[in-house]
Design a protein around this motif. Structure first.
Motif, PDB file in Angstrom:
ATOM      1  N   ASN A 262      13.523  -2.876  13.618  1.00  0.00           N
ATOM      2  CA  ASN A 262      14.098  -3.060  14.765  1.00  0.00           C
ATOM      3  C   ASN A 262      14.402  -4.850  14.060  1.00  0.00           C
ATOM      4  O   ASN A 262      14.332  -5.733  13.763  1.00  0.00           O
TER       5      ASN A 262
ATOM      6  N   ASN B 194       7.990  -4.352  16.835  1.00  0.00           N
ATOM      7  CA  ASN B 194       7.808  -3.881  16.445  1.00  0.00           C
ATOM      8  C   ASN B 194       7.044  -2.445  15.894  1.00  0.00           C
ATOM      9  O   ASN B 194       6.475  -1.685  16.485  1.00  0.00           O
TER      10      ASN B 194
ATOM     11  N   LYS C 230       8.190 -10.889   7.246  1.00  0.00           N
ATOM     12  CA  LYS C 230       8.458  -9.334   7.571  1.00  0.00           C
ATOM     13  C   LYS C 230       7.533  -8.238   7.212  1.00  0.00           C
ATOM     14  O   LYS C 230       7.193  -7.793   5.914  1.00  0.00           O
TER      15      LYS C 230
ATOM     16  N   SER D 183      10.324  -4.722  10.460  1.00  0.00           N
ATOM     17  CA  SER D 183      11.277  -5.182  10.870  1.00  0.00           C
ATOM     18  C   SER D 183      12.510  -4.605   9.882  1.00  0.00           C
ATOM     19  O   SER D 183      12.948  -4.685  11.067  1.00  0.00           O
TER      20      SER D 183
END
Length: 250
Positions: A108, A120, A101, A105
C-alpha cells in the motif's frame, strides 16, 4: 526399504521442526489465545488397485477440542488497535515523514499517513496454530488424533463495532493415539498430514464461529495391495478468548 522409510521419517521431522521454529519466532508478536470446541463430520476416501473408481465413505460424527495461539506476522496489531494508536501519534507531532514501515507498506505504497489511509494488507495477516484433540469417527469405531495445525490467516474488521471476518489455510499434522482401527495389518496408519482451509466470524465480545475443512494428503491405509486412504473432515467450531475465559481480559 527400511532406509527409505527412515529417510522419509527424518524429512517429515525436519519439516515439522522448521514449521515449529517459524511459529515460535512469530510468537514475539503474540496477540491472543483461544479455546475452541467443534462438531465434526469425518470420512475416508479410498483408491488404488482394489478400487476401479475412488470410493468415499459417508460422513461420521466426531468432535474437536483445541487450544489455538494467534500471532501477528506484520508490525500491526491484528486486533485492529495499533493503527489507530499509530495514526494518533503521528497527528500529535509536526514531523510527518517516517521510515517506520512494516511489510504491508510495500503493498500500500500510496497511503498518506497525514490523512486516514486504509489498513495495510500485511497488518491484517497473522499465524494461527495450536494443538487439537480430534476424534475422527468412522463406521464401527473412532480415530482419535493429536493434531497440530498452522494457518496463514487474513482478517477484515467490519465497520463500526460489528466484529471481524477471517479466513486462511495451511498444513496440519496429526498422530493417532486412540482407535480400534489403528495397528491392524489392514488398518490405518497413525500419522496423517494434509491441508486445512478455514473461515469464520469473530464477535466484538471475542466469541468466534469457525468453519473448517481438512483435506488429508497422507496415505493412512495399510495393506498389501497398494490401496490408499485419505481423511476428509469438516468442522463447525465455537471459540472464546482464553484470557477472558480465565478472567484476565480487559
Amino acid at each position: 526399504m527400511l532406509f527409505v522409510k527412515a529417510k522419509a521419517c527424518s524429512e517429515i521431522q525436519l519439516y515439522l521442526w522448521c514449521i515449529l521454529a517459524l511459529f515460535i519466532q512469530s510468537c514475539s508478536s503474540m496477540n491472543a489465545a483461544r479455546l475452541e470446541a467443534s462438531v465434526d463430520g469425518n470420512k475416508q476416501r479410498f483408491s488404488g488397485p482394489s478400487y476401479p473408481n475412488p470410493s468415499t465413505t459417508q460422513y461420521d460424527p466426531g468432535e474437536n477440542v483445541a487450544l489455538l495461539i494467534i500471532a501477528g506476522m506484520a508490525h500491526g496489531d491484528i486486533r485492529g488497535n495499533s493503527y489507530n494508536k499509530h495514526y494518533s501519534e503521528i497527528n500529535n507531532t509536526t514531523l510527518y515523514a517516517s521510515a517506520d514501515k512494516g511489510p504491508g507498506s510495500f503493498l500500500n505504497p500510496n497511503a498518506d499517513l497525514t490523512a486516514n489511509p486504509a489498513h495495510n494488507f500485511a497488518d491484517n495477516l497473522y499465524f494461527m496454530g495450536g494443538i487439537e484433540f480430534v476424534n475422527k469417527g468412522i463406521d464401527g469405531g473412532s480415530l482419535a488424533y493429536v493434531q497440530v495445525p498452522l494457518y496463514a490467516m487474513y482478517q477484515y474488521k467490519l465497520e463500526g463495532n460489528a466484529g471481524k471476518i477471517f479466513g486462511g489455510l495451511g498444513p496440519y499434522f496429526s498422530y493417532g493415539i486412540i482407535g480400534s482401527a489403528f495397528g491392524d495389518e489392514d488398518g490405518f496408519k497413525r500419522f496423517d498430514a494434509g491441508l486445512g482451509i478455514t473461515a469464520g466470524y469473530e464477535m466484538p465480545q471475542s466469541l468466534s464461529f469457525r468453519l473448517g475443512y481438512d483435506i488429508g494428503l497422507a496415505n493412512i491405509q495399510k495393506n498389501a495391495f497398494g490401496d490408499k486412504a485419505n481423511n476428509r473432515s469438516i468442522s463447525l467450531g465455537v471459540g472464546y478468548s482464553l484470557d477472558k475465559l480465565l478472567g484476565k481480559g480487559k
